[in-house]
Every structure is written in structure tokens, then in C-alpha cells.
Design a protein around this motif. Structure first.
Motif, PDB file in Angstrom:
ATOM      1  N   ASN A  57       0.839  -1.189   0.000  1.00  0.00           N
ATOM      2  CA  ASN A  57       0.000   0.000   0.000  1.00  0.00           C
ATOM      3  C   ASN A  57       0.874   1.239   0.000  1.00  0.00           C
ATOM      4  O   ASN A  57       1.928   1.263   0.639  1.00  0.00           O
ATOM      5  N   LEU A  58       0.427   2.269  -0.703  1.00  0.00           N
ATOM      6  CA  LEU A  58       1.053   3.590  -0.642  1.00  0.00           C
ATOM      7  C   LEU A  58       0.088   4.479   0.114  1.00  0.00           C
ATOM      8  O   LEU A  58      -1.069   4.642  -0.303  1.00  0.00           O
ATOM      9  N   VAL A  59       0.536   5.048   1.236  1.00  0.00           N
ATOM     10  CA  VAL A  59      -0.374   5.716   2.160  1.00  0.00           C
ATOM     11  C   VAL A  59       0.089   7.149   2.436  1.00  0.00           C
ATOM     12  O   VAL A  59       1.255   7.385   2.774  1.00  0.00           O
ATOM     13  N   VAL A  60      -0.844   8.082   2.297  1.00  0.00           N
ATOM     14  CA  VAL A  60      -0.591   9.490   2.612  1.00  0.00           C
ATOM     15  C   VAL A  60      -1.305   9.831   3.912  1.00  0.00           C
ATOM     16  O   VAL A  60      -2.495   9.526   4.074  1.00  0.00           O
ATOM     17  N   GLN A  61      -0.570  10.447   4.842  1.00  0.00           N
ATOM     18  CA  GLN A  61      -1.155  11.008   6.054  1.00  0.00           C
ATOM     19  C   GLN A  61      -0.624  12.430   6.214  1.00  0.00           C
ATOM     20  O   GLN A  61       0.237  12.860   5.456  1.00  0.00           O
ATOM     21  N   GLY A  62      -1.119  13.122   7.188  1.00  0.00           N
ATOM     22  CA  GLY A  62      -0.737  14.513   7.335  1.00  0.00           C
ATOM     23  C   GLY A  62       0.747  14.732   7.527  1.00  0.00           C
ATOM     24  O   GLY A  62       1.293  15.759   7.119  1.00  0.00           O
ATOM     25  N   GLY A  64       3.256  12.702   6.366  1.00  0.00           N
ATOM     26  CA  GLY A  64       4.160  12.099   5.397  1.00  0.00           C
ATOM     27  C   GLY A  64       3.518  11.033   4.542  1.00  0.00           C
ATOM     28  O   GLY A  64       2.292  10.840   4.557  1.00  0.00           O
ATOM     29  N   VAL A  65       4.361  10.340   3.777  1.00  0.00           N
ATOM     30  CA  VAL A  65       3.933   9.266   2.882  1.00  0.00           C
ATOM     31  C   VAL A  65       4.757   8.039   3.215  1.00  0.00           C
ATOM     32  O   VAL A  65       5.959   8.130   3.491  1.00  0.00           O
ATOM     33  N   GLU A  66       4.131   6.881   3.199  1.00  0.00           N
ATOM     34  CA  GLU A  66       4.873   5.652   3.436  1.00  0.00           C
ATOM     35  C   GLU A  66       4.364   4.551   2.521  1.00  0.00           C
ATOM     36  O   GLU A  66       3.214   4.580   2.064  1.00  0.00           O
ATOM     37  N   VAL A  67       5.239   3.601   2.236  1.00  0.00           N
ATOM     38  CA  VAL A  67       4.839   2.387   1.536  1.00  0.00           C
ATOM     39  C   VAL A  67       4.895   1.265   2.554  1.00  0.00           C
ATOM     40  O   VAL A  67       5.871   1.130   3.299  1.00  0.00           O
ATOM     41  N   LEU A 105      10.113  -5.723   2.149  1.00  0.00           N
ATOM     42  CA  LEU A 105       9.127  -4.869   2.810  1.00  0.00           C
ATOM     43  C   LEU A 105       8.102  -5.654   3.616  1.00  0.00           C
ATOM     44  O   LEU A 105       7.206  -5.051   4.212  1.00  0.00           O
ATOM     45  N   ARG A 106       8.207  -6.972   3.640  1.00  0.00           N
ATOM     46  CA  ARG A 106       7.209  -7.756   4.360  1.00  0.00           C
ATOM     47  C   ARG A 106       7.099  -7.300   5.814  1.00  0.00           C
ATOM     48  O   ARG A 106       8.103  -7.205   6.519  1.00  0.00           O
ATOM     49  N   ASP A 107       5.869  -7.023   6.220  1.00  0.00           N
ATOM     50  CA  ASP A 107       5.562  -6.609   7.590  1.00  0.00           C
ATOM     51  C   ASP A 107       6.289  -5.324   7.996  1.00  0.00           C
ATOM     52  O   ASP A 107       6.552  -5.095   9.176  1.00  0.00           O
ATOM     53  N   LYS A 108       6.600  -4.458   7.012  1.00  0.00           N
ATOM     54  CA  LYS A 108       7.308  -3.219   7.304  1.00  0.00           C
ATOM     55  C   LYS A 108       6.607  -2.027   6.667  1.00  0.00           C
ATOM     56  O   LYS A 108       5.846  -2.165   5.701  1.00  0.00           O
ATOM     57  N   GLU A 109       6.901  -0.854   7.209  1.00  0.00           N
ATOM     58  CA  GLU A 109       6.434   0.413   6.647  1.00  0.00           C
ATOM     59  C   GLU A 109       7.650   1.311   6.474  1.00  0.00           C
ATOM     60  O   GLU A 109       8.452   1.456   7.395  1.00  0.00           O
ATOM     61  N   VAL A 110       7.796   1.883   5.281  1.00  0.00           N
ATOM     62  CA  VAL A 110       8.972   2.702   4.972  1.00  0.00           C
ATOM     63  C   VAL A 110       8.515   4.085   4.520  1.00  0.00           C
ATOM     64  O   VAL A 110       7.684   4.214   3.608  1.00  0.00           O
ATOM     65  N   ALA A 111       9.059   5.118   5.152  1.00  0.00           N
ATOM     66  CA  ALA A 111       8.706   6.491   4.785  1.00  0.00           C
ATOM     67  C   ALA A 111       9.334   6.858   3.451  1.00  0.00           C
ATOM     68  O   ALA A 111      10.472   6.476   3.162  1.00  0.00           O
ATOM     69  N   LEU A 112       8.578   7.606   2.634  1.00  0.00           N
ATOM     70  CA  LEU A 112       9.054   8.057   1.334  1.00  0.00           C
ATOM     71  C   LEU A 112       8.950   9.577   1.258  1.00  0.00           C
ATOM     72  O   LEU A 112       7.964  10.165   1.727  1.00  0.00           O
ATOM     73  N   ALA A 113       9.935  10.198   0.664  1.00  0.00           N
ATOM     74  CA  ALA A 113       9.934  11.663   0.510  1.00  0.00           C
ATOM     75  C   ALA A 113       9.185  12.017  -0.777  1.00  0.00           C
ATOM     76  O   ALA A 113       9.780  12.215  -1.839  1.00  0.00           O
ATOM     77  N   LEU A 114       7.866  12.077  -0.678  1.00  0.00           N
ATOM     78  CA  LEU A 114       7.021  12.340  -1.844  1.00  0.00           C
ATOM     79  C   LEU A 114       6.102  13.525  -1.553  1.00  0.00           C
ATOM     80  O   LEU A 114       4.882  13.408  -1.484  1.00  0.00           O
ATOM     81  N   GLU A 115       6.703  14.694  -1.393  1.00  0.00           N
ATOM     82  CA  GLU A 115       5.932  15.883  -1.084  1.00  0.00           C
ATOM     83  C   GLU A 115       4.974  16.259  -2.213  1.00  0.00           C
ATOM     84  O   GLU A 115       3.905  16.831  -1.968  1.00  0.00           O
TER      85      GLU A 115
END
Length: 268
Positions: A57-62, A64-67, A105-115
């Protein structure tokens, strides 16, 4: 489209939750968009349990963004305060855009710099009252439109191999008759080894794990939505050898038995 609550163990505990189908422009990249919104009383926590779809999943929250990669077990997220998220359930063809090795990425969340993605989605979700999109439905639609526009700007053209990965996941997710990797390989006219290779490259889970997840999601949904249905009959219906095998899968991946889950789901 699958049930809105398939994979969600206790839908009665959900905050406001919406799903939006992916428009044609990104249909090869996204299965659907999902938006939860919550406003939890101070001092309280809302725990959301899921058997996640076997995908990233690619997720946007207030902030930041994470995959988030595919999961191997039931998981939960504790919600507090007030917040929102706008997520895209990625199809396999989109995964290489965000991860070279989805298995890592299994069972992980990684922040992405996608402003460039975060800013317009946040602007839509936090639009103040009195402006054009002050109601929740319009805000959510604008947020999804911003997400779609960003994805389109990537100009991603999936390869034939990537589209085959999409077809593999679609088949396994939708056809209960597919109980072995050989079944899927035969339907797609490729070898089991080919499916294993593309699953590793585009999903991060084996084809067998995809089949197991579908059966477990279906079993949980049937146990919850049909409280008087015989669990042994559900097991046979979904391709388990017997009730004991269904129970073993529940214990291994969820941590409780089907009977225990059915009782707890009925109490929500």
C-alpha cells in the motif's frame, strides 16, 4: 469489487471508512483507494484488526507518505485522537515504482519523501469549512483525484510481465477453485516456476501464500457474516481438508480459533 469489509476482522469497530475504485487511467497500478477518518475521544484508543490483502500500500497522512509491504500475519493499528489517511492498494505492476524487492518490505512500513503527492492530498483532506469541498464526500473525492493525478504524472507503462503479475493476483483472489499453484499456472498458461518468480518480484509473497490468504479472509468473513453456518462445512467449501486444518490456519496466522473469533465478532 470485493466486500468492503473483507479482511477487516471487526468491521463494527471501524471509524468512518470509504473505498473508491481506481479509474481507468491507473487501473493497472491500483486496485482501489481507501480512506479512513477517525475522531477518538481523549484517553481512548480504537484498535483495528485486519488480515491485510497480500499486497503493498502507498499511504498518505498529514505527516508524510509511506509504503507498507505485504503482511505475513494478522495485524492491528491503534487509532487515537483525530486523523485521516488516504491509501492506494497497489497492484503488482506498481510495486517496482516504490520497491526494488517487495519481499524486503514484508511486515514493514517505509517512509518516502514524496511531497508532490502529500501536499495536494493533504490540502484536499484538510480543506476548511465553507470552501467548495467542505463536505466529507467531496473532500475525499478531491483527495483521490489528486492521488490519481500524481500517479498519472509518473507515466508508468507496465510491461507484459508486470501485467501477468496482475493477472496472477486477480485470479488467485477471485477464484476459489484455485487451491494450488499448479491450478493458477494452468489457467494462465505458464509454468509454476514462472508464477513463483513474478510473485517474488512483484508481490513479495509466494503464490501459495496468496492462496492461503484468500482462503483465510474468506473463512473469517463467512464465520462472521453467517454466525449459524457450520464451521466444518465452511472449511470444506473453501478447500480445506477438514475443520482441523481451518482451525490450524486460524491459530497460526490470527492467534485464535474460528469459534473464538465468531464469538468475539458477535460481541462488537
Amino acid at each position: 469489487m470485493e466486500s468492503s469489509f473483507k479482511g477487516i476482522l471487526y468491521p463494527a469497530r471501524l471509524p468512518t471508512f470509504h473505498r473508491f475504485p481506481a479509474p481507468a487511467a491507473v487501473a493497472d497500478l491500483v486496485q482501489w483507494f481507501w480512506i479512513p477518518e477517525w475522531d477518538i475521544e481523549p484517553g481512548r484508543t480504537s484498535r483495528q484488526h485486519v488480515i491485510a490483502y497480500p499486497a503493498s500500500n502507498l499511504v498518505v497522512q498529514g505527516d508524510g507518505v509511506e509504503v507498507s509491504g505485504p503482511t505475513t500475519r494478522a495485524a492491528y493499528r491503534d487509532l487515537t485522537g483525530k486523523g485521516w489517511a488516504v491509501g492506494a492498494l497497489l497492484r503488482p505492476a506498481a510495486v517496482p515504482l516504490f520497491a526494488d524487492d517487495p519481499g524486503a518490505l514484508r511486515d514493514k512500513e517505509v517512509a518516502l519523501a514524496l511531497e508532490a503527492l502529500r501536499r495536494p492530498v493533504e490540502a484536499a483532506m484538510t480543506m476548511p469549512s465553507g470552501e467548495t469541498a467542505s463536505d466529507g464526500g467531496a473532500r475525499r473525492e478531491l483527495a483521490v483525484a489528486a492521488f490519481v493525478a500524481w500517479l498519472v504524472s509518473l507515466e508508468c507503462v507496465p510491461t507484459e510481465e508486470a501485467l501477468l503479475a496482475n493477472s496472477m493476483v486477480d485470479l488467485i483472489a477471485s477464484d476459489p477453485a484455485v487451491v494450488l499453484i499448479e491450478d493458477a499456472a494452468s489457467r494462465l498458461a505458464v509454468s509454476p516456476r514462472t508464477l513463483q518468480r513474478i510473485a517474488k518480484k512483484y508481490v513479495g509473497l509466494s503464490p501459495s501464500a496468496l492462496i492461503r490468504r484468500r482462503r483465510l479472509q474468506d473463512a473469517a468473513e463467512r464465520a462472521r457474516s453467517s454466525p449459524t453456518a457450520d464451521l466444518a462445512a465452511i472449511a470444506v467449501e473453501l478447500g480445506y481438508a477438514d475443520h482441523a486444518h481451518l482451525t490450524n490456519d486460524f491459530r497460526k496466522y490470527l492467534g485464535f480459533t474460528p469459534s473464538t473469533y465468531r464469538r468475539s465478532a458477535g460481541e462488537t
